[in-house]
Design a protein around this motif. Structure first.
Motif, PDB file in Angstrom:
ATOM      1  N   LYS A  89      -1.942  -5.390   6.087  1.00 55.94           N
ATOM      2  CA  LYS A  89      -2.609  -6.685   6.110  1.00 55.94           C
ATOM      3  C   LYS A  89      -3.579  -6.762   4.940  1.00 55.94           C
ATOM      4  O   LYS A  89      -4.389  -5.854   4.738  1.00 55.94           O
ATOM      5  N   ARG A  90      -3.466  -7.819   4.162  1.00 52.95           N
ATOM      6  CA  ARG A  90      -4.335  -7.984   2.996  1.00 52.95           C
ATOM      7  C   ARG A  90      -5.804  -8.042   3.409  1.00 52.95           C
ATOM      8  O   ARG A  90      -6.155  -8.624   4.420  1.00 52.95           O
ATOM      9  N   HIS A  91      -6.642  -7.383   2.634  1.00 51.13           N
ATOM     10  CA  HIS A  91      -8.095  -7.330   2.836  1.00 51.13           C
ATOM     11  C   HIS A  91      -8.495  -6.524   4.068  1.00 51.13           C
ATOM     12  O   HIS A  91      -9.664  -6.547   4.466  1.00 51.13           O
ATOM     13  N   SER A  92      -7.556  -5.804   4.655  1.00 53.77           N
ATOM     14  CA  SER A  92      -7.898  -4.940   5.784  1.00 53.77           C
ATOM     15  C   SER A  92      -8.216  -3.546   5.273  1.00 53.77           C
ATOM     16  O   SER A  92      -7.559  -3.036   4.356  1.00 53.77           O
ATOM     17  N   ASN A  93      -9.221  -2.916   5.854  1.00 56.01           N
ATOM     18  CA  ASN A  93      -9.599  -1.558   5.465  1.00 56.01           C
ATOM     19  C   ASN A  93      -9.078  -0.504   6.429  1.00 56.01           C
ATOM     20  O   ASN A  93      -9.392   0.678   6.295  1.00 56.01           O
ATOM     21  N   SER A  94      -8.285  -0.912   7.407  1.00 53.49           N
ATOM     22  CA  SER A  94      -7.825   0.037   8.424  1.00 53.49           C
ATOM     23  C   SER A  94      -6.779   0.998   7.871  1.00 53.49           C
ATOM     24  O   SER A  94      -6.663   2.123   8.343  1.00 53.49           O
ATOM     25  N   GLY A  95      -6.011   0.560   6.866  1.00 55.90           N
ATOM     26  CA  GLY A  95      -4.949   1.398   6.338  1.00 55.90           C
ATOM     27  C   GLY A  95      -3.714   1.431   7.210  1.00 55.90           C
ATOM     28  O   GLY A  95      -2.737   2.125   6.900  1.00 55.90           O
ATOM     29  N   GLU A  96      -3.716   0.689   8.304  1.00 54.77           N
ATOM     30  CA  GLU A  96      -2.585   0.694   9.229  1.00 54.77           C
ATOM     31  C   GLU A  96      -1.389  -0.029   8.612  1.00 54.77           C
ATOM     32  O   GLU A  96      -1.502  -1.154   8.122  1.00 54.77           O
TER      33      GLU A  96
ATOM     34  N   ALA B 158       0.856  -1.181   0.000  1.00 54.41           N
ATOM     35  CA  ALA B 158       0.000   0.000   0.000  1.00 54.41           C
ATOM     36  C   ALA B 158       0.896   1.236   0.000  1.00 54.41           C
ATOM     37  O   ALA B 158       2.109   1.127   0.192  1.00 54.41           O
TER      38      ALA B 158
END
Length: 233
Positions: A40-47, A34
């Motif tokens: 983390k793949r498929h995570s929407n947190s953007g962290e 990113a």
């Protein structure tokens, strides 16, 4: 003549994820690249789990991603009348966002690279390259001089949509390669046209990479792009 040596994007991405997985103690398939680093793949947190800078710090310098380039200015002794055949080079890279709701294209980042010899006036140089870059964004996305029966329908700036500061990329970067070949008799080249020439192709390439749809005319038609996206889906 440009010669470029670099890893292909898929191979580089695979190697980055493998290295990141080693550092994080995870499987590469659970990670994704990113802006700024690894998430983390498929995570929407953007962290970010690991920044690119932190990843690079742990690598052997010989194993870092690389790109190398060399060039030679073509020469010409054609000086008949007022004709001058003097060559310079420019490259543009763009990152875009495409709305799946409206089809609108937004240029997020624009990076421009020039090889035109030593810079004589920094302010004038940046004015040409950065100004040409924004002019290219307008030519690519908003400026359209429609004609009907041989006359312009677009009569003034209420229908000819020049880009404003709101349309400028979020980030603009300019790089100058000032080297000349030994014994070069021509000195610094003009850099004005280099600011705009590659902007439209760069944005078109980015749109095609993001959507799989190639814009075929400038300015890009948002409705046509949206229809193409729908048909592809």
């Amino acid at each position: 003549v440009w010669k470029v040596a670099a890893e292909t994007a898929p191979a580089l991405a695979e190697r980055i994820l493998a290295r990141a997985a080693e550092r994080l103690g995870r499987e590469p398939a659970t990670l994704a690249i990113a802006p700024g680093g690894i998430v983390k793949r498929h995570s929407n947190s953007g962290e970010l789990l690991l920044s690119f800078a932190a990843l690079a710090e742990g690598l052997d310098p010989e194993k870092l991603p690389f790109a190398a380039t060399s060039f030679e200015f073509p020469k010409s002794d054609h000086f008949e009348g007022n004709a001058r055949m003097i060559f310079a080079f420019g490259v543009a890279l763009a990152r875009v966002a495409v709305s799946r709701i409206t089809g609108q294209v937004r240029v997020l980042d624009l990076s421009q690279h020039t090889a035109a010899g030593p810079i004589l006036d920094l302010a004038a140089y940046l004015g040409q390259i950065e100004g040409g870059g924004l002019q290219g964004v307008g030519f690519t996305l908003t400026e359209h001089a429609a004609m009907q029966d041989g006359r312009y329908v677009t009569a003034n700036l209420d229908t000819y949509m020049m880009p404003s500061i709101a349309d400028a990329p979020k980030s603009v970067a300019t790089y100058a390669l000032e080297d000349l070949d030994p014994g070069d008799p021509f000195g610094p080249r003009g850099a004005g046209e280099l600011g705009i020439g590659a902007v439209t192709p760069a944005i078109a390439n980015a749109v095609a990479d993001a959507t799989g749809v190639w814009p075929h005319a400038a300015p890009f038609d948002a409705e046509r792009l949206l229809d193409a996206l729908g048909a592809a889906a």
